[in-house]
Scaffold this active site. Structure first.
Site, PDB file in Angstrom:
ATOM      1  N   GLY A  16       0.813  -1.280   0.036  1.00 45.60           N
ATOM      2  CA  GLY A  16       0.045   0.032   0.062  1.00 45.60           C
ATOM      3  C   GLY A  16       0.927   1.175   0.021  1.00 45.60           C
ATOM      4  N   ALA A  90      10.422  -3.223   0.996  1.00 49.42           N
ATOM      5  CA  ALA A  90       9.908  -4.604   1.509  1.00 49.42           C
ATOM      6  C   ALA A  90       9.871  -4.630   2.938  1.00 49.42           C
ATOM      7  CB  ALA A  90      10.447  -5.644   0.599  1.00 49.42           C
ATOM      8  N   GLY A  91       8.954  -5.078   3.694  1.00 50.26           N
ATOM      9  CA  GLY A  91       9.025  -5.296   4.943  1.00 50.26           C
ATOM     10  C   GLY A  91       7.434  -5.751   5.399  1.00 50.26           C
ATOM     11  N   TYR A 153       9.900  -5.704  15.138  1.00 49.47           N
ATOM     12  CA  TYR A 153       9.672  -4.527  14.003  1.00 49.47           C
ATOM     13  C   TYR A 153      10.430  -3.464  14.431  1.00 49.47           C
ATOM     14  CZ  TYR A 153       7.697  -1.038  11.353  1.00 49.47           C
ATOM     15  OH  TYR A 153       7.211  -0.083  10.284  1.00 49.47           O
ATOM     16  N   PRO A 183       8.722   6.766   8.310  1.00 50.98           N
ATOM     17  CA  PRO A 183       7.395   7.259   8.418  1.00 50.98           C
ATOM     18  C   PRO A 183       6.998   6.916   9.644  1.00 50.98           C
ATOM     19  CG  PRO A 183       7.677   5.788   6.424  1.00 50.98           C
ATOM     20  CD  PRO A 183       8.888   5.574   7.348  1.00 50.98           C
ATOM     21  N   GLY A 184       5.763   7.669  10.201  1.00 54.23           N
ATOM     22  CA  GLY A 184       4.998   7.644  11.310  1.00 54.23           C
ATOM     23  C   GLY A 184       3.888   6.404  10.681  1.00 54.23           C
ATOM     24  N   VAL A 186       1.160   5.575   8.558  1.00 52.82           N
ATOM     25  CA  VAL A 186       0.913   5.564   7.337  1.00 52.82           C
ATOM     26  C   VAL A 186      -0.421   5.038   6.873  1.00 52.82           C
ATOM     27  CG1 VAL A 186       1.955   5.335   4.723  1.00 52.82           C
ATOM     28  CG2 VAL A 186       3.447   5.766   6.631  1.00 52.82           C
TER      29      VAL A 186
END
Length: 249
Positions: A16, A90-91, A153, A183-184, A186
């Protein structure tokens, strides 16, 4: 001098967040090489770009496999040629507390989120160095700075941000820069409703980060104006990091 049109390889390109990244890259005139574990999803991501008159190519990739990374390198060389930029997006977000981890689940998160970008950088670095110009952008997270409820994570993203800083020595004087975008929260399907409900209370701007904003930051990092941004963690979180409390659930 920065090339005006780049071949940009994006891992996890069907996710996304990457839909926003892909769109901004294509709008800027770059060719997006959409690499994903699911080839059909990679094709769909590429089709979305080409439907909007952009340029894209799909590729299959498992970032946990050295063989898959090497195969991708060969396929990209054969079908497109050299890349000029690599975006490691990718994650996974493994929603497990310490007691919930078993059967190698912690190691799997580390392998995808940290070892995966390392494999990609190691494989594609020689061509970037040989060109005398390149951009490597790792998608990290504010969780790598603040800590997080889910240790796999947080640990993997902290490692990724530090890998970014550590690689400066390897690319010294080569024309290749390495940065992280952190990012925070998202706006993707990965974000559970409980987290969405907390945005107004935990984010000073009271806004969730849009994928296109991440894409805009990456597009800027590819530009000539960003040539002296190197080894940075660039945070896009609406100020959440400044007020974050690990124990405020």
């Amino acid at each position: 001098m920065t090339p005006t049109s780049l071949n940009v390889l994006v891992t996890g390109a069907a996710g996304g967040m990457c839909r926003g990244i892909n769109a901004r890259l294509a709008e800027a005139g770059h060719t997006v090489l959409c690499a994903d574990l699911n080839l059909e999803a990679a094709q769909a991501a590429a089709d979305q770009i080409t439907a909007a008159d952009g340029s894209a190519h799909p590729f299959e990739l498992d970032v946990t496999s050295d063989d898959s990374v090497e195969r991708l390198l060969a396929e990209v060389q054969e079908s497109v040629g050299d890349i000029q930029a690599l975006v490691n997006a990718a994650g996974i977000l493994d929603r497990k507390y310490l007691a919930d981890h078993e059967g190698g689940s912690f190691e799997r998160a580390i392998d995808i989120n940290l070892n995966g970008p390392f494999r990609m950088i190691r494989a594609f670095a020689p061509q970037l160095v040989e060109q005398g110009w390149g951009r490597i952008i790792n998608i990290s997270s504010i969780a790598g700075t603040t800590g997080y409820h889910y240790p796999s994570y947080a640990a993997s993203k902290a490692g990724l941000s530090n890998l970014t800083r550590s690689l400066l020595v390897d690319f010294w004087g080569t024309g290749v820069t390495v940065n992280s975008v952190c990012p925070g929260v998202v706006d993707t399907s990965m974000v559970i409703q409980e987290v969405r409900d907390q945005v107004k209370r935990k984010v000073p701007t009271e806004q969730i980060v849009q994928p296109e904003e991440i894409g805009a930051m990456i597009t800027f990092l590819l530009s000539e104006d960003a040539k002296n941004i190197n080894g940075a963690d660039l945070v896009i979180d609406g100020g959440a990091t400044q007020v974050f409390s690990l124990f405020d659930r």
